[in-house]
Write a protein that holds these residues in place. Structure first.
Motif, PDB file in Angstrom:
ATOM      1  N   ASP A   1       0.827  -1.217   0.000  1.00 50.36           N
ATOM      2  CA  ASP A   1       0.000   0.000   0.000  1.00 50.36           C
ATOM      3  C   ASP A   1       0.857   1.261   0.000  1.00 50.36           C
ATOM      4  O   ASP A   1       0.389   2.339  -0.381  1.00 50.36           O
ATOM      5  N   GLY A   2       2.110   1.125   0.458  1.00 48.52           N
ATOM      6  CA  GLY A   2       3.051   2.238   0.401  1.00 48.52           C
ATOM      7  C   GLY A   2       2.883   3.288   1.473  1.00 48.52           C
ATOM      8  O   GLY A   2       3.523   4.346   1.411  1.00 48.52           O
ATOM      9  N   LYS A   3       2.069   3.028   2.491  1.00 47.47           N
ATOM     10  CA  LYS A   3       1.832   4.022   3.546  1.00 47.47           C
ATOM     11  C   LYS A   3       2.725   3.702   4.735  1.00 47.47           C
ATOM     12  O   LYS A   3       2.472   2.764   5.500  1.00 47.47           O
ATOM     13  N   ILE A   4       3.773   4.505   4.890  1.00 47.87           N
ATOM     14  CA  ILE A   4       4.799   4.221   5.883  1.00 47.87           C
ATOM     15  C   ILE A   4       4.255   4.265   7.315  1.00 47.87           C
ATOM     16  O   ILE A   4       4.663   3.471   8.168  1.00 47.87           O
ATOM     17  N   GLY A   5       3.332   5.187   7.577  1.00 50.83           N
ATOM     18  CA  GLY A   5       2.773   5.308   8.926  1.00 50.83           C
ATOM     19  C   GLY A   5       2.045   4.038   9.344  1.00 50.83           C
ATOM     20  O   GLY A   5       2.215   3.546  10.462  1.00 50.83           O
ATOM     21  N   GLU A   6       1.229   3.496   8.440  1.00 52.24           N
ATOM     22  CA  GLU A   6       0.491   2.269   8.747  1.00 52.24           C
ATOM     23  C   GLU A   6       1.440   1.082   8.897  1.00 52.24           C
ATOM     24  O   GLU A   6       1.235   0.207   9.740  1.00 52.24           O
ATOM     25  N   LEU A   7       2.486   1.064   8.092  1.00 47.00           N
ATOM     26  CA  LEU A   7       3.460  -0.029   8.169  1.00 47.00           C
ATOM     27  C   LEU A   7       4.184  -0.007   9.511  1.00 47.00           C
ATOM     28  O   LEU A   7       4.350  -1.052  10.166  1.00 47.00           O
ATOM     29  N   GLU A   8       4.601   1.167   9.945  1.00 45.12           N
ATOM     30  CA  GLU A   8       5.301   1.277  11.226  1.00 45.12           C
ATOM     31  C   GLU A   8       4.378   0.916  12.389  1.00 45.12           C
ATOM     32  O   GLU A   8       4.812   0.287  13.362  1.00 45.12           O
ATOM     33  N   ALA A   9       3.111   1.287  12.289  1.00 46.12           N
ATOM     34  CA  ALA A   9       2.146   0.935  13.337  1.00 46.12           C
ATOM     35  C   ALA A   9       1.960  -0.576  13.414  1.00 46.12           C
ATOM     36  O   ALA A   9       1.845  -1.153  14.516  1.00 46.12           O
ATOM     37  N   LEU A  10       1.932  -1.224  12.265  1.00 41.20           N
ATOM     38  CA  LEU A  10       1.789  -2.684  12.232  1.00 41.20           C
ATOM     39  C   LEU A  10       2.997  -3.362  12.868  1.00 41.20           C
ATOM     40  O   LEU A  10       2.849  -4.337  13.609  1.00 41.20           O
ATOM     41  N   VAL A  11       4.179  -2.841  12.591  1.00 38.36           N
ATOM     42  CA  VAL A  11       5.398  -3.420  13.169  1.00 38.36           C
ATOM     43  C   VAL A  11       5.371  -3.314  14.688  1.00 38.36           C
ATOM     44  O   VAL A  11       5.743  -4.252  15.398  1.00 38.36           O
ATOM     45  N   VAL A  12       4.899  -2.179  15.185  1.00 40.12           N
ATOM     46  CA  VAL A  12       4.794  -2.009  16.643  1.00 40.12           C
ATOM     47  C   VAL A  12       3.790  -3.012  17.224  1.00 40.12           C
ATOM     48  O   VAL A  12       4.041  -3.646  18.255  1.00 40.12           O
ATOM     49  N   ALA A  13       2.660  -3.175  16.540  1.00 42.96           N
ATOM     50  CA  ALA A  13       1.619  -4.083  17.035  1.00 42.96           C
ATOM     51  C   ALA A  13       2.071  -5.545  17.019  1.00 42.96           C
ATOM     52  O   ALA A  13       1.693  -6.338  17.887  1.00 42.96           O
ATOM     53  N   ARG A  14       2.861  -5.903  16.031  1.00 41.25           N
ATOM     54  CA  ARG A  14       3.312  -7.299  15.870  1.00 41.25           C
ATOM     55  C   ARG A  14       4.750  -7.493  16.344  1.00 41.25           C
ATOM     56  O   ARG A  14       5.357  -8.530  16.062  1.00 41.25           O
ATOM     57  N   ASN A  15       5.276  -6.540  17.070  1.00 40.15           N
ATOM     58  CA  ASN A  15       6.676  -6.556  17.457  1.00 40.15           C
ATOM     59  C   ASN A  15       7.073  -7.844  18.175  1.00 40.15           C
ATOM     60  O   ASN A  15       8.125  -8.438  17.891  1.00 40.15           O
TER      61      ASN A  15
END
Length: 429
Positions: free
Chosen positions: A269-283
């Motif tokens: 999707d190319g949306k860096i904010g959503e990607l970083e949020a997902l990484v935090v959630a699945r850390n």
């Protein structure tokens, strides 16, 4: 005590006298096989017994005695004592002789691997095991049982270049499927450590698409890394497995790799904010798999992918404009990314330090240089070689009555079995 025929002295004498011609070695091998149980029960056999033998001339007999001496429970003191003895034997033994009892040689090498791991010094075993692979291999195309062990030690020791030295040959002959899975998996991780992502993808692809009746843990771990390396190297994620993947993989991989597939889709999707949020959630899940470092590299690569897209639309941009468009914190961060991409050859650009403008250029490579011609020729020759190997294998199988009979009766895919449902060791990349 063992009888006169199989006394230690008699066995030593036989080894000394029958280590010359192939006929003598064959007779010696029969004798040693018959005497090995008696040697194990003989209390007089100790490491000083080896002083009567020359490891380079009497390799077969030396190997049998070493196996007797190194078996059983191992303390750290015993391991420390045995490591240099085994290493010296591996480095000096005769390849032709140890191949007569290759299973014993492999067992001895695995003992060395276990010893150096137990002592927390894996680098100590890398050199000897690399030598062991060369001596055990009849052909550079053949995978040995020691390839995965060498790569495992290289990973533990972070000696990635040493591990990469045995990954350059195209393997087409395999005895045990588990060895192939581990060789490709560990090899992929070695290449990740060296940031040779194209080669890493190739090796991980081999695991993901290998025939399997049931999904195993090695293949699952490989698929997780395959997704991440695809994002880092190709800048995209494909939700479907290659068509050549087994039915078991097509059916089951998605059920066990949910966070990684979710990450791949979010990346696309190319949306860096959503990607970083997902990484935090699945850390926690990424960290448990020891893939958090790769995940962070994938996130960083999205910035680069978005910058690469800008080069297709604009001839010049300010660093601040780049930072705004790809959601970087500052013009300085944008400059660091652009410089790294220029260094890696991903883009061609010039940065004007006075006004902070970036001018994007065409690829200067005209593919006419002697270096590029050599590279292209090397790739062509490799492709021709692989094609010849495949044709030879196809002809061999076409004439194999056992294969033809099995295919005619069952019409099934190859079954690599499910006897390797755990990955021996995970490594944080």
């Amino acid at each position: 005590m063992i009888g006169a025929v199989n006394s230690v002295e008699a066995v030593i004498t036989s080894i000394q006298g029958l280590s010359g011609s192939p006929e003598d070695l064959s007779a010696l091998h029969d004798l040693l096989r018959g005497a090995q149980d008696s040697l194990r029960a003989e209390p007089g056999v100790n490491f000083s017994t080896l002083d009567q033998l020359d490891a380079s001339k009497h390799s077969l007999g030396y190997l049998y005695f070493l196996e007797v001496l190194t078996c059983g429970p191992v303390s750290k003191e015993k391991a420390a004592y045995e490591i240099p003895i085994i290493a010296r034997f591996i480095n000096s033994c005769d390849a032709g002789q140890i191949r007569l009892a290759s299973y014993k040689f492999v067992s001895l090498c695995k003992i060395l691997k276990d010893h150096v791991i137990a002592l927390g010094d894996p680098l100590r075993g890398v050199g000897p095991l690399l030598n062991a692979v060369q001596k055990l291999q009849v052909s550079s195309k053949r995978l040995t049982a020691l390839h995965p062990d060498v790569l495992q030690l290289c990973l533990q020791a972070k000696s990635y270049k040493s591990g990469f030295s045995i990954l350059s040959d195209d393997i087409v002959e395999i005895d045990q499927p588990r060895d192939f899975f581990l060789y490709s998996y560990y090899g992929g991780m070695i290449c990740i450590g060296l940031k040779r992502f194209q080669k890493a993808l190739e090796l991980l692809y081999n695991v993901v698409t290998a025939p399997m009746h049931q999904v195993n843990a090695i293949a699952l771990e490989a698929y997780k890394k395959y997704i991440l390396v695809s994002l880092i190297h190709n800048g995209q994620f494909t939700n479907t497995l290659p068509k050549c993947a087994s039915t078991a993989a097509q059916r089951s991989f998605k059920n066990y790799t949910g966070p990684y597939i979710e990450l791949g889709n979010c990346y696309n999707d190319g949306k860096i904010g959503e990607l970083e949020a997902l990484v935090v959630a699945r850390n926690a899940e990424f960290e448990e798999d020891k893939n958090l470092g790769l995940v962070k590299q994938a996130v960083s690569s999205l910035y680069k992918r978005n910058i690469l897209r800008l080069t297709q639309k604009y001839l010049t941009l300010s660093l601040q404009d780049i930072a705004n468009m790809v959601q970087l914190g500052s013009a300085k961060e944008a400059e660091m990314h652009v410089l790294q991409m220029i260094q890696d050859g991903q883009i061609h650009a010039l940065i004007n330090q006075k006004d902070g403008m970036v001018r994007f250029l065409e690829d200067p490579e005209q593919y006419k240089s002697s270096e590029m011609i050599e590279i292209m020729d090397s790739v062509i020759q490799r492709t021709i070689g692989l094609s010849k190997n495949l044709l030879a294998m196809d002809e061999s199988l076409s004439c194999d009555p056992l294969y033809l009979g099995k295919v005619g009766r069952e019409r099934q895919r190859y079954d690599f079995g499910d006897d390797f449902d755990t990955v021996p060791q995970k490594f944080s990349m």
